[in-house]
Enzyme design. Structure first.
Site, PDB file in Angstrom:
ATOM      1  N   GLY A   1       6.401  -7.271   4.235  1.00  0.00           N
ATOM      2  CA  GLY A   1       6.358  -7.821   5.591  1.00  0.00           C
ATOM      3  C   GLY A   1       5.451  -9.010   5.752  1.00  0.00           C
ATOM      4  O   GLY A   1       5.907 -10.113   6.037  1.00  0.00           O
TER       5      GLY A   1
ATOM      6  N   ASP B   1      -3.006  -7.865  13.437  1.00  0.00           N
ATOM      7  CA  ASP B   1      -3.117  -6.590  12.748  1.00  0.00           C
ATOM      8  C   ASP B   1      -1.893  -5.772  13.129  1.00  0.00           C
ATOM      9  O   ASP B   1      -1.387  -5.900  14.236  1.00  0.00           O
ATOM     10  CB  ASP B   1      -4.387  -5.883  13.234  1.00  0.00           C
ATOM     11  CG  ASP B   1      -4.458  -4.450  12.756  1.00  0.00           C
ATOM     12  OD1 ASP B   1      -5.006  -4.246  11.672  1.00  0.00           O
ATOM     13  OD2 ASP B   1      -3.958  -3.537  13.454  1.00  0.00           O
TER      14      ASP B   1
ATOM     15  N   HIS C   1      -3.931  -5.560  -3.443  1.00  0.00           N
ATOM     16  CA  HIS C   1      -5.356  -5.613  -3.080  1.00  0.00           C
ATOM     17  C   HIS C   1      -6.102  -6.572  -4.004  1.00  0.00           C
ATOM     18  O   HIS C   1      -7.260  -6.865  -3.801  1.00  0.00           O
ATOM     19  CB  HIS C   1      -5.990  -4.236  -3.191  1.00  0.00           C
ATOM     20  CG  HIS C   1      -5.339  -3.230  -2.307  1.00  0.00           C
ATOM     21  ND1 HIS C   1      -5.292  -3.379  -0.952  1.00  0.00           N
ATOM     22  CD2 HIS C   1      -4.685  -2.093  -2.578  1.00  0.00           C
ATOM     23  CE1 HIS C   1      -4.647  -2.361  -0.429  1.00  0.00           C
ATOM     24  NE2 HIS C   1      -4.254  -1.574  -1.393  1.00  0.00           N
TER      25      HIS C   1
END
Ligand code: GLN
Ligand code: ZN
Length: 767
Positions: free
Chosen positions: A447, A504, A707
């Site tokens: 996304g 967010d 990450h």
């Protein structure tokens, strides 16, 4: 006299000092010494704040530059060989383990290329720890003495603290064995590890520490027998060693009763229990105390932001006093306050009525003190009265109650057809194949694309009114154009718009729904330097207008390839907000699912027919123990997802996404999504891959770690896909990263995705 106690304080700084400086250090903009100094300043502030508030038992070693579990791995030298061969400093080894390190050679240093260790959810919190990774060659020894150093640092400021350590049983049980030692069961390393605990405790005693808090949160889990037994071995060994500090054994986030035999008659000096989460355990756990042991009563919530109800808490603590007496009771936070924002006083924009219902870490420190004072007979009348007024105001406020929403939620629950797609998956698949005609090994992303500095600057300008809505929209559109063009260039099959308009994934939706409140500075550490600012659910939730249709439709207009609509699921919005505590989570989840159902319908109507509803938090919400509460959760969580996603045509393809945890494929089956993507790149256990091979619908097992800035080569992707293909069928196989790319830079995103798509093409030719 009862004393007051805090189990841990947020370490990010009131204004995210830790994040800013850690990232500056990674970027080479400040030195290691500069960063160490920032840590020192934060610790000093935290200790002084607690001291000035009048807390009796103040924690130390609750600070970390990334994660307290990783601190222990460094302290005990649980450092896999792949991190030691580059001669990095301890600080850089620590960060390499946390987030991987890829660095070209320079004249003075070697090239470095090492992936991060696995990172997983900390119990049912939205905090992540770096998983200790043990191998047969792990050589336990003390590496530095961080807990002692920080204890002495506080002492030098004139502040006596109680050091905190994660305990040996939890440390081992939360770890895993490394690739080269898959048959190694970490708990069997207890005997090798215990001498190190003894050694560090001895050093703490020598430094002057009188008491140490040892956290064993695994006590609230269902434990195998050998782990249950390990508590006795561990704490007998520790307590029988001469000259160590007193040990307070702390559990939190749940119920210890099923493991009560494990801690009964342990020769520790006291226990801490979480009575916010599980007040029902009170009678049974006080039973096990010997006449000398102290009882730390966790009564101020370390996991939520609601003001403590002083009247109830005082009554609860008094009950404890009648059982064990004044001198042995401590009034404590339920867990570390790490999971709450730092200071409500830094919120300038909150509606005053609502603000008066909240309490952040700094306020919670005071709450612990006020409750103790009230019990000790000090005059806190003013505080008690103000508290009673705030509790009453919340109970009676109109904000908390919307009769329309209540009615719709109730009737949805009575209509099972709302939670079921009209056809089963095989039937839907036929329509979807015809409609999208995707190749084998279809490629997609989760996304988000990099949230660049430019995006943040423009969002800030827009929020401050420095640019108009039109200007902002133009900017966002340009970002989407860039992302779409890039995806077409490298040949991805199902595209995304990149989420540039979202700050967010939860806050964005919260801001568009009724029933939420927002902070401007209420940051909470999620992992490392990634912090989140959870919205607060204050009242009944509904959707006043479409939330995402405009962006998705624009992005779709830029390409002929399918564009995925992108929503955050009901359970994740709930879990990553601070939920209400006056209505069940189940009801809050259903309210959210109805709002999302309307959004899904609007997207479909607008021609967006591949729709992803992310539920990364679904696993973290799973009650920590098996039993009725857990099955109930699994039912309502899955049903919420299905209510949100079932009102669509067969040919509309519903995706979902999960990350951060060891997922049980059976749990996600009940969601009946057509395609799921899950974080997987750090999963090496072939049995775990096997578990997914029977998943009936389509799956993308995440192929690279988002990450880390590290770029896997095409060959690495080919090897990884090949490994999974050994057990996992090609006709259900989607190719995607572990998660969204928002925290990554463009450079590594471009390279990693290109290599990933190339690897998919390689297999397409073979199948
Ligand atoms: N769609 C979200 C993104 O890509 C999902 C993030 C997540 O799962 N944490 O950013
Ligand atoms: Zn994710």
């Amino acid at each position: 006299m009862v004393s007051s106690s805090v189990l841990g304080f947020p370490r990010i700084g009131a204004f995210r000092e830790l994040k800013k400086n850690t990232e500056a250090y990674w970027a080479g903009k400040i030195s290691a010494d500069d960063l160490l100094k920032v840590g020192k300043d934060i610790r000093e502030k935290n200790w002084k704040l607690q001291k000035e508030a009048g807390v009796d038992i103040i924690p130390s070693n609750d600070f970390s530059f990334y994660d307290q579990v990783l601190d222990l791995s460094i302290l005990f030298n649980v450092i896999p060989d792949r991190y030691t061969k580059y001669e990095l400093s301890t600080l850089d080894t620590f960060f390499a383990m946390a987030r991987g390190l890829q660095r070209k050679a320079t004249e003075t240093t070697k090239a470095v290329d090492v992936p991060a260790l696995e990172m997983v959810k900390w119990f049912d919190a939205n905090y992540h720890y770096v998983r200790p990774t043990f191998s047969n060659s792990t050589e336990f020894k003390l590496n530095g003495q961080k807990p002692v150093d920080e204890y002495l640092e506080a002492k030098a400021l004139g502040i006596e603290t109680r050091p905190v350590l994660v305990g040996p049983v939890s440390y081992l049980f939360l770890g895993k064995s490394d690739k080269d030692s898959l048959d190694l069961e970490p708990i069997t390393l207890l005997e090798k590890l215990l001498p190190l605990y003894v050694e560090i405790l001895k050093k703490l005693a020598d430094a002057g520490a009188k008491e140490v808090q040892i956290d064993e949160p695994t006590l609230v889990l269902d434990l195998p027998e050998n782990v249950q037994k390990a508590f006795q071995t561990a704490y007998k060994t520790i307590s029988e060693t001469e000259g160590l500090p007193k040990i307070v054994l702390a559990s939190y986030f749940g119920d210890v009763r099923p493991n009560i035999e494990s801690i009964k008659s342990l020769p520790v000096s006291g226990f801490h229990f979480d009575f916010v989460r599980t007040p029902e355990q009170f009678d049974e756990v006080v039973e096990i105390l010997t006449p000398e042991q102290t009882l730390s009563v966790g009564i101020v919530d370390g996991r939520n932001i609601w003001k403590n109800n002083f009247e109830n808490s005082i009554e609860f603590v008094k009950k404890a006093i009648t059982k064990v007496g004044n001198e042995r009771v401590r009034v404590a936070t339920s867990s570390s306050l790490l999971h709450t924002p730092v200071d409500l006083n830094n919120e300038k924009k909150l509606n005053e009525e609502v603000k008066n219902w909240f309490s952040f870490a700094t306020q919670k420190v005071n709450e612990v003190v006020v409750i103790s004072k009230a019990i000790n007979g000090d005059d806190v009348t003013a505080e008690l009265e103000a508290n009673a007024a705030a509790i009453k105001s919340r109970k009676e406020s109109k904000i908390t109650n919307n009769p329309e929403v209540r009615k719709r939620t109730a009737s949805a629950l009575e209509d099972p057809s709302m939670a079921k797609r009209p056809s089963d998956f095989p039937t839907r698949l036929v329509s979807q194949k015809a409609k999208y005609n995707l190749p084998v090994f279809p490629t997609t992303t989760i996304g988000s694309f990099p949230q660049t500095k430019e995006i943040r600057i423009n969002r800030n300008k827009f929020n401050k009114g420095e640019i108009t809505a039109e200007e902002y929209e133009k900017f966002i559109n340009a970002e989407m154009e860039l992302v779409v063009k890039f995806q077409e260039e490298i040949g991805l099959d199902v595209l995304v718009h990149g989420e540039p308009e979202r700050n967010d994934m939860v806050q964005y939706f919260g801001e568009k729904l009724n029933g939420f409140a927002f902070t401007t500075n209420g940051w909470v550490q999620s992992y490392g330097s990634r912090y989140v600012r959870p919205p607060i659910i204050v009242g009944d939730v509904d959707r006043p207008a479409a939330m995402t249709v405009k962006e998705s439709v624009y992005a779709q207009s830029l390409t002929k390839k399918p564009m995925k609509g992108m929503l955050t699921g009901p359970v994740t919005i709930l879990r990553w907000s601070f939920p209400r505590d006056d209505v069940t989570q189940k009801v809050q989840s259903y309210q959210l699912s109805l709002a999302l159902r309307d959004e899904v319908a609007d997207l479909e109507k607008a021609g967006i027919t591949v729709i992803q509803v992310d539920e990364p938090a679904i696993r973290e919400g799973l009650p920590l123990r098996a039993g009725a509460e857990r099955s109930d959760y699994l039912n309502w969580a899955a049903e919420s997802f299905r209510i949100a996603t079932s009102a669509v045509e067969d040919s509309t393809q519903i995706h979902s996404h999960f990350c951060y945890s060891d997922l049980d494929p059976n749990h996600i089956k009940a969601l009946d999504a057509d395609v799921v993507s899950i974080e997987f790149s750090k999963k090496d256990d072939p049995n775990y891959i096997q578990e997914f091979s029977n998943y009936p619908n389509h799956i993308g097992l995440g192929l690279f770690d988002i990450h880390s800035p590290r770029i896997p080569s095409k060959e690495e992707f080919i090897a990884r896909i090949g490994e999974i293909l050994k057990v996992y069928p090609a006709d259900k196989f989607w190719v995607n990263p572990d998660c969204g790319l928002k925290t990554r830079g463009w450079e590594e995103t471009r390279a990693s995705l290109t290599n990933m798509v190339e690897a998919a093409k390689y297999y397409r030719e073979k199948y």
